[in-house]
Design a protein around this motif. Sequence first.
Motif, PDB file in Angstrom:
ATOM      1  N   SER A  52       0.847  -1.199   0.000  1.00  0.00           N
ATOM      2  CA  SER A  52       0.000   0.000   0.000  1.00  0.00           C
ATOM      3  C   SER A  52       0.879   1.244   0.000  1.00  0.00           C
ATOM      4  CB  SER A  52      -0.935   0.006   1.207  1.00  0.00           C
ATOM      5  OG  SER A  52      -0.225  -0.013   2.420  1.00  0.00           O
ATOM      6  N   ARG A  86      -1.854  -7.914  -3.526  1.00  0.00           N
ATOM      7  CA  ARG A  86      -2.640  -6.709  -3.824  1.00  0.00           C
ATOM      8  C   ARG A  86      -1.694  -5.508  -3.848  1.00  0.00           C
ATOM      9  NH1 ARG A  86      -7.362  -6.152  -0.070  1.00  0.00           N
ATOM     10  NH2 ARG A  86      -8.465  -7.345  -1.681  1.00  0.00           N
ATOM     11  N   ASP A  88      -1.718  -1.612  -3.959  1.00  0.00           N
ATOM     12  CA  ASP A  88      -2.526  -0.400  -3.784  1.00  0.00           C
ATOM     13  C   ASP A  88      -1.579   0.796  -3.681  1.00  0.00           C
ATOM     14  OD1 ASP A  88      -4.596   1.309  -3.469  1.00  0.00           O
ATOM     15  OD2 ASP A  88      -5.134   0.688  -1.442  1.00  0.00           O
ATOM     16  N   LEU A 110      -4.581  -1.974  -8.019  1.00  0.00           N
ATOM     17  CA  LEU A 110      -5.569  -0.933  -7.773  1.00  0.00           C
ATOM     18  C   LEU A 110      -5.079   0.467  -8.125  1.00  0.00           C
ATOM     19  CD1 LEU A 110      -6.917  -2.184  -4.318  1.00  0.00           C
ATOM     20  CD2 LEU A 110      -7.802  -2.681  -6.610  1.00  0.00           C
ATOM     21  N   GLN A 111      -3.778   0.613  -8.433  1.00  0.00           N
ATOM     22  CA  GLN A 111      -3.202   1.931  -8.723  1.00  0.00           C
ATOM     23  C   GLN A 111      -2.406   1.868 -10.025  1.00  0.00           C
ATOM     24  OE1 GLN A 111      -3.813   4.689  -6.998  1.00  0.00           O
ATOM     25  NE2 GLN A 111      -4.948   3.682  -5.344  1.00  0.00           N
TER      26      GLN A 111
END
Length: 305
Positions: A52, A86, A88, A110-111
């Motif tokens: 993240s 994941r 992000d 996601l980015q």
Amino acid sequence: PQYSCNEFIDLTNILLDANFVAAGGVRISRVMGTTLTEIFVTGFRNVGILISHGHEVMVTNAWLAECYWSNNQWCFQRHSESVGIRIDGMDHYITNTIVFDFARIGVEILQPANILVGVHTWNGGRNGIVVGTPETQAHSVRLIGCYLDFQTLDIWDPWQIVVESTFFYYGHVVLHAGKQSTVDGLTMRFNYYNTNQSVVLDGTFENIKSISIQDNGGDSPKTTKASQRLERSNASAWEFDFGDQLLFPTIDVIQYSLASNRIVSHVATPPNGTQVTIVTAEPVDGIVYITVEQGNSIKLPAPLL
């Protein structure tokens, strides 16, 4: 200025067993230049590796599985909602990595501005790699030399996406029309599909431009540029239908040539969906070679009703 709170952390040669209790194996948040090498994560209930924010995290030579094949009763008894990796955040790299059985999604991006190279997913016949969400446009992502094994590659509202030299073994690509309903700057080339299903549209895209889907292998994969040849005698019309070849329902560009037994006036009529007709002023013996394209900013006139 990069909103990163730590730099140059390395995890290497490590096995993390979440034992179906912990949410995941590694959480990497707001760092610069972290590397994960030779890492195996199993037993995670949520996300095996979560990245993240931050920048330039590199994951290489990694294996992830919610259930290892010798201990898979947990996954058989529940509906998995886990994700192998994941991302992000921006500017991260996943290379030479395998996500296998029973994760709902292999890799979720996601980015923007992330790169996957040599990623192999066979996580239970579901979503191998997912880029974007119904609300968030996927953009500036590169997938090079990956291998989706009985998996789909799902991309939402593609923008500046490259998918190259990737093998789909009983898998395919799904382009989803999300909130933006746009495809802009999508390149897919040198990929191979071992079935007749290559690229599938989910929903209706209102804006389609700067797309190149060609030079892919398999059993008649969908494309955005197609060619045909038709020879006729004593004819004044050559009719073509590219519906089985083209991905989208309309044609933007037509290029053709007519070789005939005498000089004659000829013209391409405006396309009707994926159908094009070449007409001559009088009947001739001739061969028409034609190439059509989609996803180009040029818009041809609509056919007369």
